[in-house]
Design a protein around this motif. Structure first.
Motif, PDB file in Angstrom:
ATOM      1  N   PHE A  18       0.707  -1.182   0.104  1.00 18.99           N
ATOM      2  CA  PHE A  18      -0.104  -0.001  -0.111  1.00 18.99           C
ATOM      3  C   PHE A  18       0.982   1.282  -0.004  1.00 18.99           C
ATOM      4  O   PHE A  18       0.643   2.220  -0.892  1.00 18.99           O
ATOM      5  CB  PHE A  18      -0.947  -0.029   1.202  1.00 18.99           C
ATOM      6  N   GLY A  19       1.606   1.280   0.763  1.00 23.25           N
ATOM      7  CA  GLY A  19       2.801   2.372   0.814  1.00 23.25           C
ATOM      8  C   GLY A  19       3.355   2.662  -0.415  1.00 23.25           C
ATOM      9  O   GLY A  19       3.837   3.828  -0.858  1.00 23.25           O
ATOM     10  N   PHE A  20       3.964   1.598  -1.028  1.00 23.83           N
ATOM     11  CA  PHE A  20       4.516   1.793  -2.143  1.00 23.83           C
ATOM     12  C   PHE A  20       3.560   2.338  -3.427  1.00 23.83           C
ATOM     13  O   PHE A  20       3.787   3.463  -4.211  1.00 23.83           O
ATOM     14  CB  PHE A  20       5.216   0.360  -2.718  1.00 23.83           C
ATOM     15  N   TRP A  21       2.504   1.743  -3.529  1.00 21.84           N
ATOM     16  CA  TRP A  21       1.564   1.738  -4.490  1.00 21.84           C
ATOM     17  C   TRP A  21       0.757   3.383  -4.501  1.00 21.84           C
ATOM     18  O   TRP A  21       0.475   4.088  -5.423  1.00 21.84           O
ATOM     19  CB  TRP A  21       0.371   1.039  -4.783  1.00 21.84           C
ATOM     20  N   VAL A  22       0.475   3.568  -3.293  1.00 24.08           N
ATOM     21  CA  VAL A  22      -0.072   4.861  -3.032  1.00 24.08           C
ATOM     22  C   VAL A  22       0.850   6.182  -3.281  1.00 24.08           C
ATOM     23  O   VAL A  22       0.063   7.334  -3.665  1.00 24.08           O
ATOM     24  CB  VAL A  22      -1.029   4.887  -1.546  1.00 24.08           C
ATOM     25  N   THR A  23       2.108   5.937  -3.258  1.00 21.22           N
ATOM     26  CA  THR A  23       2.915   6.973  -3.442  1.00 21.22           C
ATOM     27  C   THR A  23       2.738   7.744  -5.007  1.00 21.22           C
ATOM     28  O   THR A  23       2.759   8.868  -5.003  1.00 21.22           O
ATOM     29  CB  THR A  23       4.411   6.362  -3.381  1.00 21.22           C
ATOM     30  N   GLY A  24       2.450   6.770  -5.776  1.00 28.05           N
ATOM     31  CA  GLY A  24       2.327   7.405  -7.181  1.00 28.05           C
ATOM     32  C   GLY A  24       0.798   7.165  -7.872  1.00 28.05           C
ATOM     33  O   GLY A  24       0.565   7.280  -8.976  1.00 28.05           O
ATOM     34  N   ILE A  25      -0.124   7.251  -6.897  1.00 28.37           N
ATOM     35  CA  ILE A  25      -1.463   6.928  -7.450  1.00 28.37           C
ATOM     36  C   ILE A  25      -2.176   8.075  -8.256  1.00 28.37           C
ATOM     37  O   ILE A  25      -2.970   7.673  -8.965  1.00 28.37           O
ATOM     38  CB  ILE A  25      -2.291   6.315  -6.180  1.00 28.37           C
ATOM     39  N   ALA A  26      -1.634   9.266  -8.080  1.00 29.35           N
ATOM     40  CA  ALA A  26      -1.874  10.205  -8.884  1.00 29.35           C
ATOM     41  C   ALA A  26      -1.049  10.596  -9.786  1.00 29.35           C
ATOM     42  O   ALA A  26      -1.222  11.719 -10.331  1.00 29.35           O
ATOM     43  CB  ALA A  26      -2.486  11.375  -7.901  1.00 29.35           C
ATOM     44  N   LEU A  27       0.140   9.788  -9.656  1.00 32.06           N
ATOM     45  CA  LEU A  27       1.129  10.177 -10.594  1.00 32.06           C
ATOM     46  C   LEU A  27       1.799  11.378 -10.249  1.00 32.06           C
ATOM     47  O   LEU A  27       2.466  12.243 -10.980  1.00 32.06           O
ATOM     48  CB  LEU A  27       0.870  10.211 -12.267  1.00 32.06           C
ATOM     49  N   ARG A  28       1.508  11.763  -9.080  1.00 31.63           N
ATOM     50  CA  ARG A  28       1.987  13.042  -8.141  1.00 31.63           C
ATOM     51  C   ARG A  28       1.652  14.314  -8.940  1.00 31.63           C
ATOM     52  O   ARG A  28       2.258  15.254  -8.380  1.00 31.63           O
ATOM     53  CB  ARG A  28       3.604  13.042  -8.257  1.00 31.63           C
ATOM     54  N   TYR A  29       0.525  14.376  -9.521  1.00 34.91           N
ATOM     55  CA  TYR A  29      -0.409  15.222  -9.670  1.00 34.91           C
ATOM     56  C   TYR A  29      -0.972  16.206  -8.710  1.00 34.91           C
ATOM     57  O   TYR A  29      -1.055  17.428  -8.694  1.00 34.91           O
ATOM     58  CB  TYR A  29      -1.077  15.237 -11.045  1.00 34.91           C
ATOM     59  N   GLU A  30      -0.862  15.718  -7.696  1.00 28.39           N
ATOM     60  CA  GLU A  30      -1.505  16.251  -6.317  1.00 28.39           C
ATOM     61  C   GLU A  30      -0.394  17.127  -5.948  1.00 28.39           C
ATOM     62  O   GLU A  30      -0.782  18.071  -5.135  1.00 28.39           O
ATOM     63  CB  GLU A  30      -1.766  15.048  -5.150  1.00 28.39           C
ATOM     64  N   GLN A  31       1.031  17.304  -6.172  1.00 28.97           N
ATOM     65  CA  GLN A  31       1.768  18.039  -5.917  1.00 28.97           C
ATOM     66  C   GLN A  31       1.874  19.276  -6.744  1.00 28.97           C
ATOM     67  O   GLN A  31       1.967  20.475  -6.442  1.00 28.97           O
ATOM     68  CB  GLN A  31       3.068  17.383  -5.965  1.00 28.97           C
ATOM     69  N   ALA A  32       1.269  19.157  -7.933  1.00 27.96           N
ATOM     70  CA  ALA A  32       1.149  20.269  -8.781  1.00 27.96           C
ATOM     71  C   ALA A  32       0.149  21.265  -8.424  1.00 27.96           C
ATOM     72  O   ALA A  32       0.000  22.282  -8.879  1.00 27.96           O
ATOM     73  CB  ALA A  32       0.640  20.049 -10.185  1.00 27.96           C
ATOM     74  N   LEU A  33      -0.938  20.887  -7.423  1.00 32.11           N
ATOM     75  CA  LEU A  33      -2.157  21.531  -7.116  1.00 32.11           C
ATOM     76  C   LEU A  33      -1.231  22.703  -6.294  1.00 32.11           C
ATOM     77  O   LEU A  33      -1.928  23.819  -6.137  1.00 32.11           O
ATOM     78  CB  LEU A  33      -2.904  20.751  -6.079  1.00 32.11           C
TER      79      LEU A  33
END
Length: 433
Positions: free
Chosen positions: A61-76
């Protein structure tokens, strides 16, 4: 204004950065306190093997959820305006839904091919993984969006709700002998409850800036504008997460499910300072650095970076000393005699967790400065060191504690290299702005 109100006003930090950190860390502290208070009961309701099994799932879970939004949440955090943030949010949400579905066959394949003891998971684990991944993935997206809006109190409240749901479910079902099923149910309850609460508050805050329509062309343009996040930040984050989550499956493979339970509890206890203080500092640091960069104020940005580096280095010494001097004899008293080996494991992991406490929050500078490619240096180094430790432990037949100490020292050295990269990046990039 009453005397009490005036006193409280004086005690309240005047610096906006400190106020935000205080609110976030306070909420996280309360959330962690709920988890801490429940742990002595949880370790008596569940066996090390049962907790080792759910910890194995949480490593995936910890691995998969790290890229679950392909990091676009950081672009917010760095979207040009609130209207564009709606577009980025929609894109990130779509990706969360797709990636959470994709996580099901991936976990099933790990099970079926007996990769790093994932066959120890229940046969139904891939099915319950989907709603857990979906709920927490959406929570991550809304959390970043809420940070953009400065909704730190709402984030803190959601964290408390999540902790309460997890602890309450574990204790409630564990009292009736819920076993592994109860532990999975607790993770599901935590993911869904925290997502729902934060979603409502964030949508309301950004309602006025919502565009009339968000079409494919807008999503495509936003995806291209912030393409560094899926192209560079996501692989980097997955490498980072792999290095962080691999130790537990490795422990399960080398020493069995019971040892995985000891390792999981030790990591959980040692991670409390990072989860309580480091995560809040990281969020506020990213928010403050993004504001300084948008305002084209490199001096303020550099000041925030170095101030937090010094303070985290000093604060982190307290849990480091406690971990080395207290935890080995405290674990069997607090958690029960069957968990005594976890105390020694915790002491051996302390250098690694101290390094992570100091350096990890400051790594948020990379997405803000759109310099994600530099993080690959650390990620590759950390992963190579981790794999090397595994094969060395297997070849030399190291004990569990020897393996943990080897991993801890190797990862601490990796963080030293990472700190150097961050220093050089801040000095070069912020001088140019």
């Amino acid at each position: 204004m009453s005397r009490l109100q005036r006193l409280l006003s004086r005690l309240k930090p005047q610096n906006a950065l400190y106020r935000s950190i205080l609110v976030l860390s306070g909420g996280t502290a309360l959330a962690q306190l709920i988890g801490i208070c429940s742990l002595p009961l949880v370790t008596r309701l569940y066996t090390p093997a049962e907790i080792g099994t759910v910890s194995l799932f949480l490593s995936f879970f910890g691995f998969w959820v790290t890229g679950i939004a392909l990091r676009y949440e950081q672009a917010l955090m760095i979207a040009a305006d609130d209207a564009e943030s709606h577009v980025v949010h929609r894109l990130a949400t779509i990706l969360v839904v797709l990636m959470s579905v994709l996580g099901v066959p991936v976990l099933w394949l790990l099970q079926q091919n007996h990769v790093l003891e994932f066959q120890l998971l229940p046969v139904w684990a891939p099915l319950i993984a989907w709603p857990i991944l979906l709920g927490y993935g959406l929570f991550m997206v809304y959390r970043s969006w809420a940070l953009r809006g400065g909704l730190v109190s709402q984030i803190s409240q959601a964290s408390i709700v999540r902790a309460g749901a997890i602890a309450g479910t574990k204790l409630g079902l564990g009292a009736f002998g819920g076993g592994v099923v109860a532990l999975f149910a607790a993770e599901l309850a935590g993911a869904l409850s925290s997502m729902h609460r934060l979603m409502q508050a964030t949508k309301l805050h950004f309602a006025a800036s919502k565009p009339s329509t968000i079409g494919y062309l807008q999503l495509h343009q936003a995806g291209l504008r912030y393409a560094k996040f899926p192209m560079l930040d996501t692989p980097s984050a997955w490498l980072d997460a792999l290095a962080a989550t691999l130790p537990l499956p490795m422990v399960a493979s080398l020493y069995g499910a019971e040892a995985a339970g000891w390792f999981g509890l030790a990591r959980l206890v040692l991670s409390l300072p990072n989860a309580q203080i480091g995560a809040a500092v990281a969020d506020v640091f990213q928010m403050s650095l993004a504001e300084a960069v948008r305002d084209k104020d490199p001096q303020r940005a550099r000041s925030v970076f170095y101030m937090l580096l010094k303070k985290l280095g000093l604060i982190g010494l307290v849990p480091l000393v406690v971990s080395l001097a207290v935890l080995p004899w405290a674990f069997p008293i607090v958690f029960g005699q069957s968990w005594a080996p976890a105390g020694t494991v915790a002491a051996s992991l302390a250098p690694w967790l101290y390094s992570a406490f100091v350096i990890s929050p400051l790594s948020r500078a990379l997405p803000v400065l759109q310099a994600q490619e530099w993080k690959l240096f650390y990620d590759v180094t950390a992963l190579v060191l981790m794999i090397g430790c595994y094969f060395l432990a297997s070849h030399l037949a190291l004990s569990l504690v020897e393996f943990c100490l080897l991993v801890s020292l190797a990862q601490a050295l990796g963080y030293v290299a990472y700190a150097l990269v961050l220093y050089l990046l801040v000095e070069s990039r912020l001088q140019k702005k």
